[in-house]
Write a protein that holds these residues in place. Sequence first.
Motif, mmCIF file in Angstrom:
data_model
loop_
_atom_site.group_PDB
_atom_site.id
_atom_site.type_symbol
_atom_site.label_atom_id
_atom_site.label_comp_id
_atom_site.label_asym_id
_atom_site.label_seq_id
_atom_site.Cartn_x
_atom_site.Cartn_y
_atom_site.Cartn_z
ATOM 1 N N GLY A 4 0.809 -1.210 0.000
ATOM 2 C CA GLY A 4 0.000 0.000 0.000
ATOM 3 C C GLY A 4 0.842 1.259 0.000
ATOM 4 O O GLY A 4 0.473 2.278 -0.598
ATOM 5 N N MET A 5 1.979 1.217 0.673
ATOM 6 C CA MET A 5 2.858 2.376 0.767
ATOM 7 C C MET A 5 3.379 2.803 -0.604
ATOM 8 O O MET A 5 3.404 3.994 -0.942
ATOM 9 C CB MET A 5 4.035 2.048 1.697
ATOM 10 C CG MET A 5 4.880 3.234 2.110
ATOM 11 S SD MET A 5 6.331 2.710 3.060
ATOM 12 C CE MET A 5 5.588 1.893 4.470
ATOM 13 N N THR A 6 3.791 1.819 -1.413
ATOM 14 C CA THR A 6 4.396 2.144 -2.705
ATOM 15 C C THR A 6 3.369 2.313 -3.815
ATOM 16 O O THR A 6 3.322 3.344 -4.485
ATOM 17 C CB THR A 6 5.419 1.062 -3.096
ATOM 18 O OG1 THR A 6 6.549 1.147 -2.223
ATOM 19 C CG2 THR A 6 5.904 1.259 -4.531
ATOM 20 N N VAL A 7 2.506 1.287 -4.024
ATOM 21 C CA VAL A 7 1.639 1.343 -5.201
ATOM 22 C C VAL A 7 0.410 2.213 -4.992
ATOM 23 O O VAL A 7 -0.246 2.593 -5.958
ATOM 24 C CB VAL A 7 1.213 -0.067 -5.664
ATOM 25 C CG1 VAL A 7 2.415 -0.915 -6.003
ATOM 26 C CG2 VAL A 7 0.343 -0.762 -4.634
ATOM 27 N N LEU A 8 0.081 2.535 -3.754
ATOM 28 C CA LEU A 8 -1.032 3.441 -3.499
ATOM 29 C C LEU A 8 -0.526 4.813 -3.050
ATOM 30 O O LEU A 8 -0.631 5.792 -3.783
ATOM 31 C CB LEU A 8 -1.966 2.853 -2.448
ATOM 32 C CG LEU A 8 -2.781 1.642 -2.910
ATOM 33 C CD1 LEU A 8 -3.520 1.018 -1.746
ATOM 34 C CD2 LEU A 8 -3.762 2.045 -3.997
ATOM 35 N N LEU A 9 0.066 4.868 -1.890
ATOM 36 C CA LEU A 9 0.415 6.147 -1.280
ATOM 37 C C LEU A 9 1.392 6.953 -2.136
ATOM 38 O O LEU A 9 1.259 8.163 -2.283
ATOM 39 C CB LEU A 9 1.016 5.895 0.100
ATOM 40 C CG LEU A 9 1.139 7.085 1.040
ATOM 41 C CD1 LEU A 9 -0.214 7.692 1.319
ATOM 42 C CD2 LEU A 9 1.795 6.660 2.340
ATOM 43 N N ASN A 10 2.392 6.298 -2.726
ATOM 44 C CA ASN A 10 3.401 7.029 -3.489
ATOM 45 C C ASN A 10 3.116 7.061 -4.984
ATOM 46 O O ASN A 10 3.194 8.107 -5.621
ATOM 47 C CB ASN A 10 4.790 6.430 -3.230
ATOM 48 C CG ASN A 10 5.271 6.691 -1.816
ATOM 49 O OD1 ASN A 10 4.779 7.601 -1.151
ATOM 50 N ND2 ASN A 10 6.217 5.915 -1.343
ATOM 51 N N LEU A 11 2.784 5.925 -5.569
ATOM 52 C CA LEU A 11 2.583 5.885 -7.006
ATOM 53 C C LEU A 11 1.383 6.719 -7.430
ATOM 54 O O LEU A 11 1.418 7.418 -8.454
ATOM 55 C CB LEU A 11 2.446 4.438 -7.475
ATOM 56 C CG LEU A 11 2.648 4.172 -8.968
ATOM 57 C CD1 LEU A 11 3.133 2.744 -9.195
ATOM 58 C CD2 LEU A 11 1.374 4.375 -9.761
ATOM 59 N N ALA A 12 0.304 6.671 -6.650
ATOM 60 C CA ALA A 12 -0.880 7.467 -6.990
ATOM 61 C C ALA A 12 -0.545 8.957 -7.009
ATOM 62 O O ALA A 12 -0.966 9.697 -7.916
ATOM 63 C CB ALA A 12 -2.001 7.188 -6.002
ATOM 64 N N PHE A 13 0.214 9.414 -6.010
ATOM 65 C CA PHE A 13 0.578 10.825 -5.965
ATOM 66 C C PHE A 13 1.495 11.197 -7.131
ATOM 67 O O PHE A 13 1.389 12.277 -7.698
ATOM 68 C CB PHE A 13 1.246 11.172 -4.641
ATOM 69 C CG PHE A 13 0.310 11.145 -3.455
ATOM 70 C CD1 PHE A 13 -1.057 11.326 -3.615
ATOM 71 C CD2 PHE A 13 0.797 10.960 -2.171
ATOM 72 C CE1 PHE A 13 -1.914 11.315 -2.525
ATOM 73 C CE2 PHE A 13 -0.048 10.943 -1.078
ATOM 74 C CZ PHE A 13 -1.410 11.121 -1.251
ATOM 75 N N ARG A 14 2.419 10.295 -7.478
ATOM 76 C CA ARG A 14 3.317 10.588 -8.605
ATOM 77 C C ARG A 14 2.538 10.756 -9.901
ATOM 78 O O ARG A 14 2.899 11.572 -10.759
ATOM 79 C CB ARG A 14 4.344 9.449 -8.749
ATOM 80 C CG ARG A 14 5.291 9.613 -9.950
ATOM 81 C CD ARG A 14 6.127 10.864 -9.814
ATOM 82 N NE ARG A 14 6.983 11.085 -10.962
ATOM 83 C CZ ARG A 14 6.602 11.678 -12.103
ATOM 84 N NH1 ARG A 14 5.346 12.093 -12.242
ATOM 85 N NH2 ARG A 14 7.456 11.872 -13.087
ATOM 86 N N GLN A 15 1.446 9.996 -10.042
ATOM 87 C CA GLN A 15 0.648 10.071 -11.263
ATOM 88 C C GLN A 15 -0.456 11.122 -11.168
ATOM 89 O O GLN A 15 -1.238 11.281 -12.097
ATOM 90 C CB GLN A 15 0.026 8.701 -11.550
ATOM 91 C CG GLN A 15 1.042 7.585 -11.771
ATOM 92 C CD GLN A 15 2.023 7.893 -12.870
ATOM 93 O OE1 GLN A 15 3.143 8.326 -12.606
ATOM 94 N NE2 GLN A 15 1.618 7.689 -14.113
ATOM 95 N N ARG A 16 -0.509 11.851 -10.041
ATOM 96 C CA ARG A 16 -1.509 12.900 -9.800
ATOM 97 C C ARG A 16 -2.923 12.325 -9.822
ATOM 98 O O ARG A 16 -3.891 13.003 -10.202
ATOM 99 C CB ARG A 16 -1.399 14.042 -10.825
ATOM 100 C CG ARG A 16 0.009 14.558 -11.089
ATOM 101 C CD ARG A 16 0.791 14.828 -9.831
ATOM 102 N NE ARG A 16 2.079 15.476 -10.114
ATOM 103 C CZ ARG A 16 3.166 15.341 -9.360
ATOM 104 N NH1 ARG A 16 3.126 14.569 -8.282
ATOM 105 N NH2 ARG A 16 4.274 15.976 -9.659
#
Length: 532
Positions: free
Chosen positions: A230-242
């Motif tokens: 959840g930390m990488t594919v949700l919390l961080n990746l989602a923000f990177r893709q806006r």
Amino acid sequence: MCVFSSPFPDVDIPDVSIYDYLFRGLTGAELDRTAVVDGASGTATTYRELTAQVDALAGAVAARGLGVHGVAAVLCPNIPAFPVVFHGLLRAGATITTINSLYTADEIAHQLTDAGADWLFTISALLPAAREAAERTGIPAERLVVLDGADGHPSLQDFLAAGAPAPEVAIDAATHIAVMPYSSGTTGRPKGVLLSHRNLVANVEQSRGLLDIGAEDRLLALLPFFHIYGMTVLLNLAFRQRARLVTMAKFELPEFLRIVQERRCSYLFIAPPLAVALSKHPMVDEYDLSSVHTTLSGAAPLDGELGTLLAERLGCRVLQGYGMTEMSPVSHLIPRNAPGVPVSSVGYTVPNMECRLVDPATGEDLEIPAVGESAAGHLLCRGPNVMLGYLNRPEETADTLDSDGYLHTGDIATVRADGVVTIVDRLKELIKYKGYQVAPAELEALLLTHPGIADAAVIGTNDADGQEVPKAFIVRQDGPVGEALDEGAVTEFVAARVAPFKKVHHVEFIDAVPKSASGKILRRILKTTDRT
């Protein structure tokens, strides 16, 4: 060495902190996009508001002395405050250890002590266990932050209102530890996994092209942020893709379905137990899930037939991924835009990674075929997302990371000539229950503290639903205490001392635990004689 890698080109990995990578490049239009939505209430936070809160939190903790050399623990479910605290602490240069929200006070205290944390951020619902653990580990009330407020403790609102400017922090992204999630690795008790800012940045960059998440996507954040998945594919990746994160603090199927329907979620990240419910539960037909175009399953193996059934039921693309906390975590993915890759596989190696398959018996590299599929071998992985090591565990680090930088996953895999990887078995002793790691050694150590137990061993066994669950083999102690011991007493003893997902589901009493000459438990013998 017989090395195989990704069929996709390498990606450039910026040498920056995770905060700078995610938030420094936000444009004016992006700042006004919605970043987080509370799935329960619908309350929305824009990227502008999120970054302002992150900066304010960073300034507040820095003013109180928490910075580059500090370690803070976060014990919190998936609520909109989590990304504020998580990225605010990282913005201040602190190291974060995330704690499972289901943990007991004993388990929280153990992780606080092992990680060297002197701050703890939590919510009022978890305060009783958090306060007990904090008191036992010497964390004072002023450093036990209750995000939604509690008498005698600072709150998130207190920190956001403090008005302290965010500090200017200089770190080496390649070596500064950003997070220390806890993992059992291939065996043993949970250990702090040292992941740098570069590890986190790299894994988002490696994954985002394959997952093809767009700014218009709405990602349901059910998988816990405290878990590396959840930390990488949700919390961080989602923000990177806006993209937009829709948070869900606790799983209940009706609420899950309601949120997907009402928030028009388009991309679901799940574990196999939820795939079963979505594929088979009649309640699913009562909701409009037509907004979902893609579902990605991870954290535990997804059966190919189940994946196909899920795709048909929801009318969406179903993907599967593979990884470990020690790899930040993603090493293999089925790309969203790669039709024809079987959902029973874990897809391709992500960019910038190299892999090998070695014979588990000899350690010799297996040939990578020009056509067809390889023999099954132990999967080894190397890349910029691989951890720096385990906290204060040099021997375990050396056992997992070899001198060539390859991480020994403990899983048995095959690779096709076109690069598609399938996980077929595992060497490691971990039990995967509903996506959570359960270390047999941890349960065995606990069982041996019972006065009626002379010896114990734990393995994973399948229940009626095909779910792997912990089973204990018990040797009774001589005397009245041991003689009085029954299955109920054993299961109750464990349940009172561990998180719910670690509970023992089955107990079998035996005369002796089979062991090697060196004293190692021979679990394979117990598995072959298991009568569950």
